[in-house]
Each structure stands twice: as structure tokens, then as C-alpha cells.
Write a protein that holds these residues in place. Structure first.
Motif, PDB file in Angstrom:
ATOM      1  N   LEU A   1      41.023  43.110  51.193  1.00 32.98           N
ATOM      2  CA  LEU A   1      40.866  41.874  50.412  1.00 32.98           C
ATOM      3  C   LEU A   1      39.502  41.238  50.671  1.00 32.98           C
ATOM      4  O   LEU A   1      38.867  40.698  49.741  1.00 32.98           O
ATOM      5  CB  LEU A   1      41.986  40.889  50.769  1.00 32.98           C
TER       6      LEU A   1
ATOM      7  N   LYS B   1      48.093  42.319  47.198  1.00 32.33           N
ATOM      8  CA  LYS B   1      48.817  41.159  47.719  1.00 32.33           C
ATOM      9  C   LYS B   1      50.326  41.346  47.566  1.00 32.33           C
ATOM     10  O   LYS B   1      51.098  41.091  48.500  1.00 32.33           O
ATOM     11  CB  LYS B   1      48.349  39.906  46.990  1.00 32.33           C
TER      12      LYS B   1
ATOM     13  N   THR C   1      43.365  43.282  43.630  1.00 35.51           N
ATOM     14  CA  THR C   1      43.674  42.322  44.696  1.00 35.51           C
ATOM     15  C   THR C   1      45.102  41.805  44.571  1.00 35.51           C
ATOM     16  O   THR C   1      45.827  41.684  45.563  1.00 35.51           O
ATOM     17  CB  THR C   1      42.686  41.147  44.654  1.00 35.51           C
ATOM     18  N   ARG C   2      45.514  41.515  43.345  1.00 35.59           N
ATOM     19  CA  ARG C   2      46.885  41.015  43.129  1.00 35.59           C
ATOM     20  C   ARG C   2      47.922  42.080  43.478  1.00 35.59           C
ATOM     21  O   ARG C   2      48.976  41.776  44.065  1.00 35.59           O
ATOM     22  CB  ARG C   2      47.047  40.559  41.677  1.00 35.59           C
TER      23      ARG C   2
ATOM     24  N   ASN D   1      37.036  43.248  48.739  1.00 33.34           N
ATOM     25  CA  ASN D   1      37.170  42.906  47.323  1.00 33.34           C
ATOM     26  C   ASN D   1      36.442  41.605  47.007  1.00 33.34           C
ATOM     27  O   ASN D   1      35.749  41.467  45.985  1.00 33.34           O
ATOM     28  CB  ASN D   1      38.650  42.779  46.953  1.00 33.34           C
ATOM     29  N   ARG D   2      36.669  40.633  47.907  1.00 32.55           N
ATOM     30  CA  ARG D   2      35.990  39.343  47.710  1.00 32.55           C
ATOM     31  C   ARG D   2      34.481  39.511  47.725  1.00 32.55           C
ATOM     32  O   ARG D   2      33.732  38.907  46.936  1.00 32.55           O
ATOM     33  CB  ARG D   2      36.425  38.370  48.810  1.00 32.55           C
TER      34      ARG D   2
END
Length: 475
Positions: A41, A207, A203-204, A44-45
Motif C-alpha cells: 500500500l 485492502k 489498493t482497494r 502504491n501510494r
């Protein structure tokens, strides 16, 4: 029985260790999964943040290029080249990563793309390890298309710069180049939006997967811990129950010990006192026949004490020795017991019969010897002298999967009011014939081999004892 309990104990222990291992592995996996998920994550950010610099650099470069197209100011060209280095640096990093090239070149490319230095490791790590994963592969494809458009923009800029420097740029050229730059910018905007949307979708998904994974492992840990504590609670309860049973047994043993010590001291001293009295009387007697009578009484007194001592020995062996399952011949035990008991009064007048359907069995030889010897001894002692024919019938057979031993006689029998007490310590209908320990020891010995004993008796008719012995798997 002890080996069986030990087996069950050893069987249960690995279950506890297995639960602890499951908890340990689940916690370790949960930590690893969360660590790598957070790392993904974070990377990704970093890519989303890098895309914003990529997009801004591209748009600023296009704006300065258009201004340069119409103003022909060299400063605008310089600003254009500076801004275009941002997407070009990211493009160099992408191509180098795909070619597994120099890591330093990659880091320099990302740095030129204005990515933060603390994000460089995450950017490289995610690309190298997950470039074939669907969401990242799709994002890299959009990135590649954007780099191709950046190359087209660079070619157009070179053409514009050439014509301006040589003074051949016309109004028609300006209109054409403006249209081309605008078209490339529009396509790049779509690519950049697709790149961000793809990473956002990834990302979703990560998550959601992380939440599900956390829930699964937490449930595994909770269930394992609950199972562990359930086992431990059951063990504590079992241990408590076992302790309570041992305490109860200890109370019973202490009570029996007190009673045993009191009775033993009396029964041991009584024959000695009687013997001393008979000796004193005999010393004063001159009549040979009377002396013989006294000697006979002395013999009876000593025989009684000898029987009592043997009962004490049997009691001690039965209490202390472990159960040992071994091949046993019932016929040998019967023959040996009868031979050893023939000294008892009237034993030679009794007819012994044996009907043995079962001879060799697997059981505890010591306790079977105690059981058989005491039952035959009782049958001899309580024979009915008033009957013309006295007999003791011995039978063995199999019933309900168990071995049965029957010892029946036609002796004086047992009154109904005494039947419920005959297996108690020191209970006897005639203390002159026994110590009161025989049947108590028989009962204890039968229970040690997980068997049972029953009695059927009628006064003046006779008595039959039936001993049920389980097979060797039941001990």
C-alpha cells in the motif's frame, strides 16, 4: 490400565502443542501479511504520488512548449526541457526495471521524476516483485503508453525548436503543432487517469483481501486459543476430580488402616495369649490324653494365626503390587490351592470336582491365586459336617465375552441378613473359622483386575460365588 492411561495422556499432549504451534504460525503469518500489505500500500501510494508529478511535469512542459511556439522566447524552451525531464526520468526508470538493469540508474530516474527519496525502495520493490500481477501489469501498460506519447511530444518539440532557430516557422505550422500538442495532452490525461484508477482499484482489492485475511487468521487464533483453554480447563477439572477421588480413597484407606491396625493387634495377640495359657495348663497336666487335647488346641491356635498372617500378606500384595497381565493356567491354580488347603479340618472329607471349559487365560496371576485360594478356603471352612456327602464344585466357562469362575459348595450357607456385609473388612459370621479378611481381599483383588464377584447362597443349602474376569484388553 496404567499403560492405557499413559497412552491417552501422551495422545492428548500433542494436541495442545499443535494448538500452540497453530497460534504461533498464525500470528507470524498475520504479522508478515500485514507487513507486506502495508509495504504494498505504501508503494502504491508512492506510485500515485509519482503519477501526480508525472502529470504536472507533462502539463507544464506542454504549456511552456505552446508559449515557446508563439513567443519564441528561449527561456520558455528551457522551462519546457526542465519540466519534460520529470516524465522522462520515470520512463527511464520503467525501461531499466523491465530490462533488469542497473538499480542506480533506476533510482536516478525516479529522483528526476521528483519522487521522494524515502519512497524509492518501495517503488523498486513493488515493480520488481509484482510487475506481473494484474493490477500493476495494467498500470505499467498505461505508463508505457504515456511514455510513448511523451516521446512523440519530444519529437514535435524538436521540430518546433528547429524551425524557430532557423526562422522558418509559419502560422500554419503553429496551428498544426498546437493541434498535435493538444491531442497528445488529451491522450496523456486519459493514460494518467487510467494509471491512477488502476492503482486505486488494486489498493482497494488489497485492502479487502487484507481485511478478509485478518479476519480468517484472527478467527483461527481465537478458536485455537479457546480450544487450548478448553483443554486446559478440562484437564484442571479432571485433575481436580482425580485429586478429590484420591482424597476420598485416602480417607477410606486411613479408615481401613485404623481398623486394620486395631483388629490386627487383637487378632495377632489373641492366639499368642491362648497359646501361653494352654502351655501353662499343659505343664500342670500328667494325663497324656488331656495333653494331646491341649496340643490339638495349640495347633488350632497356631493354624489360625498362620491363616491370619497369610491374609495380611495377601492384603499387602493386593494393595501394593501392580496389575501384570500374563498367561495363567486356571487348572494349575485350582490344583495348587486345593493341595495347600488340605490341612484344614474336614478338607479330606470333601469331594472336589472341576469342570473347566476354560483353562489358559490372560490375566493377573497373583490376584487370581488370591481369589481362588480364599474362595476354596472359605468353602472348606464352612462345610456342613452334618451332611453325608460334602462337595465343592469348580467351573470355568465364557459368557458375554468374559471368563467366568464358579465355586459352589453344599456347606452351611449364608443367612440373608449377612449377605450385604460379607465383603466388608473383618466381617465374619464365625470368627473362630476365619480372620474376616478373606472375602474383603477377594473383593479388592477382583476390582483390581476390573472384574466383579457375585454370591448366591441359602442357609443350610450351600453357597456359590461367581467371579467375572474381563479379557486382557479390559485390564
Amino acid at each position: 490400565m496404567m499403560s492405557k492411561n499413559l497412552f491417552l495422556k501422551n495422545f492428548r499432549l500433542p494436541n495442545v502443542f499443535a494448538l500452540l504451534i497453530i497460534v504461533f504460525i498464525s500470528c507470524a503469518l498475520l504479522i508478515c501479511i500485514n507487513f507486506f500489505t502495508i509495504k504494498i500500500l505504501s508503494a502504491n501510494r508512492a506510485y500515485v504520488n509519482g503519477e501526480s508529478h508525472y502529470s504536472k511535469g507533462q502539463k507544464d512542459a506542454s504549456r511552456h512548449l505552446i508559449t515557446y511556439l508563439y513567443t519564441k522566447e528561449p527561456n520558455q524552451w528551457k522551462l519546457y526541457t526542465e519540466e519534460l525531464k520529470v516524465p522522462q526520468g520515470d520512463g527511464i526508470a520503467r525501461r531499466t526495471l523491465l530490462a533488469a538493469g542497473d538499480n542506480q540508474v533506476v533510482r536516478q530516474g525516479f529522483t528526476t521524476g521528483r519522487n521522494h527519496k524515502d519512497d524509492l525502495d518501495d517503488l523498486v520493490w513493488l515493480f520488481v516483485n509484482f510487475k506481473n500481477i494484474s493490477f500493476l501489469a495494467k498500470a505499467i501498460h498505461e505508463w508505457e503508453q504515456g511514455d510513448n506519447l511523451i516521446d512523440e511530444l519530444s519529437v514535435i518539440a524538436t521540430q518546433i525548436n528547429y524551425k524557430i532557430e532557423h526562422g522558418v516557422l509559419t502560422a500554419a505550422d503553429q496551428q498544426k503543432y498546437l493541434s498535435q500538442i493538444s491531442d497528445i495532452s488529451d491522450k496523456l490525461t486519459i493514460n494518467e487517469r487510467n494509471f491512477s484508477n488502476t492503482l486505486g482499484e488494486g489498493t482497494r482489492k488489497i485492502k479487502s483481501l487484507l481485511i478478509i485475511t485478518n479476519i480468517v487468521f484472527i478467527l483461527i487464533i481465537i478458536l485455537s486459543v479457546c480450544s487450548y483453554y478448553s483443554i486446559m480447563v478440562r484437564r484442571l477439572l479432571a485433575s481436580k476430580k482425580e485429586t478429590e477421588i484420591k482424597n476420598e480413597d485416602l480417607i477410606v484407606v486411613n479408615r481401613e488402616l485404623d481398623r486394620f491396625v486395631y483388629s490386627a493387634s487383637h487378632d495377632l495377640r489373641s492366639p499368642i495369649t491362648s497359646l501361653k495359657g494352654l502351655i501353662e495348663i499343659t505343664q500342670l497336666e500328667d494325663d497324656i490324653d488331656q495333653i494331646k487335647d491341649y496340643l490339638h488346641l495349640m495347633h488350632q491356635s497356631l493354624a489360625k494365626q498362620d491363616q491370619f498372617i497369610n491374609d495380611i500378606i495377601d492384603y499387602s500384595k493386593n494393595k501394593r503390587k501392580q496389575v501384570i497381565v500374563e498367561p495363567v493356567s486356571l487348572k494349575e491354580l485350582f490344583d495348587e490351592a486345593i493341595a495347600q488347603l488340605m490341612h484344614i479340618e474336614n478338607a479330606n472329607k470333601i469331594t472336589f470336582t472341576q469342570e473347566l471349559q476354560v483353562d489358559h487365560i490372560q490375566s493377573d496371576g497373583l490376584r487370581l491365586k488370591i481369589i481362588i485360594s480364599n474362595l476354596i478356603s472359605n468353602a472348606i471352612k464352612y462345610a456342613d459336617n452334618s451332611k453325608e456327602e460334602m462337595f465343592i464344585a469348580i467351573k470355568t466357562y465364557i459368557a458375554d465375552g468374559c471368563h467366568k469362575i464358579e465355586i459352589a459348595d453344599n456347606g452351611i450357607g449364608i443367612n440373608d441378613e449377612f449377605k450385604d456385609f460379607i465383603f466388608e473388612m473383618y466381617f465374619g459370621t464365625n470368627k473362630n473359622k476365619g480372620s474376616g479378611l478373606g472375602l474383603y481381599i477377594v473383593k479388592e483383588a477382583v476390582e483390581h483386575i476390573k472384574g466383579n464377584i457375585s454370591v448366591c447362597s441359602e442357609s443350610t443349602i450351600g453357597t456359590k460365588f461367581t467371579v467375572t474376569i474381563p479379557n486382557s484388553n479390559g485390564i
